[in-house]
Design a protein around this motif. Sequence first.
Motif, PDB file in Angstrom:
ATOM      1  N   GLN A  60       0.782  -1.305  -0.113  1.00  0.00           N
ATOM      2  CA  GLN A  60      -0.032   0.063  -0.053  1.00  0.00           C
ATOM      3  C   GLN A  60       1.030   1.276  -0.096  1.00  0.00           C
ATOM      4  OE1 GLN A  60      -2.608  -0.369   3.418  1.00  0.00           O
ATOM      5  NE2 GLN A  60      -4.019  -1.728   2.298  1.00  0.00           N
ATOM      6  N   SER A  61       2.071   1.158   0.612  1.00  0.00           N
ATOM      7  CA  SER A  61       2.931   2.432   0.929  1.00  0.00           C
ATOM      8  C   SER A  61       3.688   2.839  -0.677  1.00  0.00           C
ATOM      9  CB  SER A  61       4.031   2.178   1.887  1.00  0.00           C
ATOM     10  OG  SER A  61       3.289   2.256   3.204  1.00  0.00           O
ATOM     11  N   ALA A  62       3.876   1.646  -1.307  1.00  0.00           N
ATOM     12  CA  ALA A  62       4.317   1.595  -2.516  1.00  0.00           C
ATOM     13  C   ALA A  62       3.416   2.203  -3.456  1.00  0.00           C
ATOM     14  CB  ALA A  62       5.051   0.560  -3.036  1.00  0.00           C
ATOM     15  N   VAL A 108       7.599  -1.069  -9.294  1.00  0.00           N
ATOM     16  CA  VAL A 108       8.824  -1.459  -8.640  1.00  0.00           C
ATOM     17  C   VAL A 108       9.569  -0.298  -8.124  1.00  0.00           C
ATOM     18  CG1 VAL A 108      10.710  -1.933 -10.277  1.00  0.00           C
ATOM     19  CG2 VAL A 108      10.605  -3.351  -8.355  1.00  0.00           C
ATOM     20  N   ASN A 109       9.804   0.826  -8.775  1.00  0.00           N
ATOM     21  CA  ASN A 109      10.713   1.818  -8.136  1.00  0.00           C
ATOM     22  C   ASN A 109       9.956   2.199  -6.973  1.00  0.00           C
ATOM     23  OD1 ASN A 109      12.185   1.898 -10.473  1.00  0.00           O
ATOM     24  ND2 ASN A 109      11.373   3.483 -11.398  1.00  0.00           N
ATOM     25  N   PRO A 110       8.881   2.448  -6.504  1.00  0.00           N
ATOM     26  CA  PRO A 110       8.481   2.915  -5.059  1.00  0.00           C
ATOM     27  C   PRO A 110       8.906   1.882  -4.114  1.00  0.00           C
ATOM     28  CG  PRO A 110       6.577   3.435  -6.787  1.00  0.00           C
ATOM     29  CD  PRO A 110       7.591   2.513  -7.302  1.00  0.00           C
ATOM     30  N   LYS A 111       8.768   0.511  -4.472  1.00  0.00           N
ATOM     31  CA  LYS A 111       9.217  -0.283  -3.457  1.00  0.00           C
ATOM     32  C   LYS A 111      10.782  -0.158  -3.243  1.00  0.00           C
ATOM     33  CE  LYS A 111       5.811  -4.147  -4.346  1.00  0.00           C
ATOM     34  NZ  LYS A 111       5.656  -5.419  -4.568  1.00  0.00           N
ATOM     35  N   ALA A 119       8.775   8.569   1.620  1.00  0.00           N
ATOM     36  CA  ALA A 119       9.312   7.346   1.711  1.00  0.00           C
ATOM     37  C   ALA A 119       9.673   6.836   3.008  1.00  0.00           C
ATOM     38  CB  ALA A 119      10.175   6.735   0.456  1.00  0.00           C
ATOM     39  N   VAL A 120      10.965   7.710   3.410  1.00  0.00           N
ATOM     40  CA  VAL A 120      11.406   7.728   5.081  1.00  0.00           C
ATOM     41  C   VAL A 120      10.289   7.446   5.956  1.00  0.00           C
ATOM     42  CG1 VAL A 120      12.618   8.751   6.777  1.00  0.00           C
ATOM     43  CG2 VAL A 120      13.644   8.610   4.140  1.00  0.00           C
ATOM     44  N   GLN A 121       9.188   8.714   6.100  1.00  0.00           N
ATOM     45  CA  GLN A 121       8.313   8.681   7.017  1.00  0.00           C
ATOM     46  C   GLN A 121       7.630   7.113   6.804  1.00  0.00           C
ATOM     47  OE1 GLN A 121       5.916  11.877   5.890  1.00  0.00           O
ATOM     48  NE2 GLN A 121       7.036  13.270   7.028  1.00  0.00           N
ATOM     49  N   ALA A 122       7.070   6.766   5.587  1.00  0.00           N
ATOM     50  CA  ALA A 122       6.248   5.392   5.245  1.00  0.00           C
ATOM     51  C   ALA A 122       7.267   4.469   6.005  1.00  0.00           C
ATOM     52  CB  ALA A 122       5.966   5.262   3.897  1.00  0.00           C
TER      53      ALA A 122
END
Length: 276
Positions: free
Chosen positions: A66-68, A107-110, A217-220
């Motif tokens: 979900q975060s990605a 895949v890049n967000p992951k 991304a760091v927060q997630a």
Amino acid sequence: MRTYVIPEILESEATGRIKEVYEDIKEVLKVPVVNFVFRALAHYPTFLELAWEQVRPNMLSVNMEQSASRLQYPGISSVIPILPWSQTYPTYILEQIRGTVDIFRYVNPKLLLITSAWIEALSNRPIKGSGKQIGYIEPGINPMFPRIDLLHPIEADVPLQALLFDIAKTHQAMDVASDFRALARYPAFLKETWHYLKPFVKSSNYPILESRLKKRAVQAAHRHMPFPVIINRSQLEGIYEPKDIAGIMGLVSLFHSFLPGLILDVEFIQRTIVNF
């Protein structure tokens, strides 16, 4: 064209335990490609194995899926042309291009979440893990994704090498990302999309969007990863020489800084093909 600026172990070159880790990475991330960050870190196989083991259970959680997914939409407000690709390529090629773009968009967000967790842990800000896994995702490459074939710059003809060099130079990158190596198999597509993408990359808004993505991304990673990521420099000191630790941290930092831009680029490219 500069080549092998960042040494890497290609999938075709991987053997033994690295080959096994590569296969697991593809299954867990659900894509048919081992991305550049892992191919570069494979020169530090113990680190890659330890660091991957820590993020692996997180990347099999619904939390990170979900975060990605939320990171896939970076809020680009620029006007993006919808290009008439049906005049250039037959339908089956267009579907291969769309599938290739979809792979990296997925895949890049992951990868950004993974490198965020690693850079935080290596900077003595470990991911403690929320302990709250809201669901489990079965590993396995998504069968809807096409097989992709990365073109290394040294294999490209002179005009395509120049294009890839321009992409890397504009991004102030040390090498050519997997995304563009895959799309280099479709030179006319890459050349035309880069014509429109390049001004966006050079715009004043681009680094602002990059910074926002990195922060999110760091927060997630801190808020939503259910399992700890605690690999740190002290652990590495028992395994590696200082120069190797510096190399590891440099690579993680490099890709952590580079990935937000790739998320933006792929989202931009995806919008040019919306009417395939």
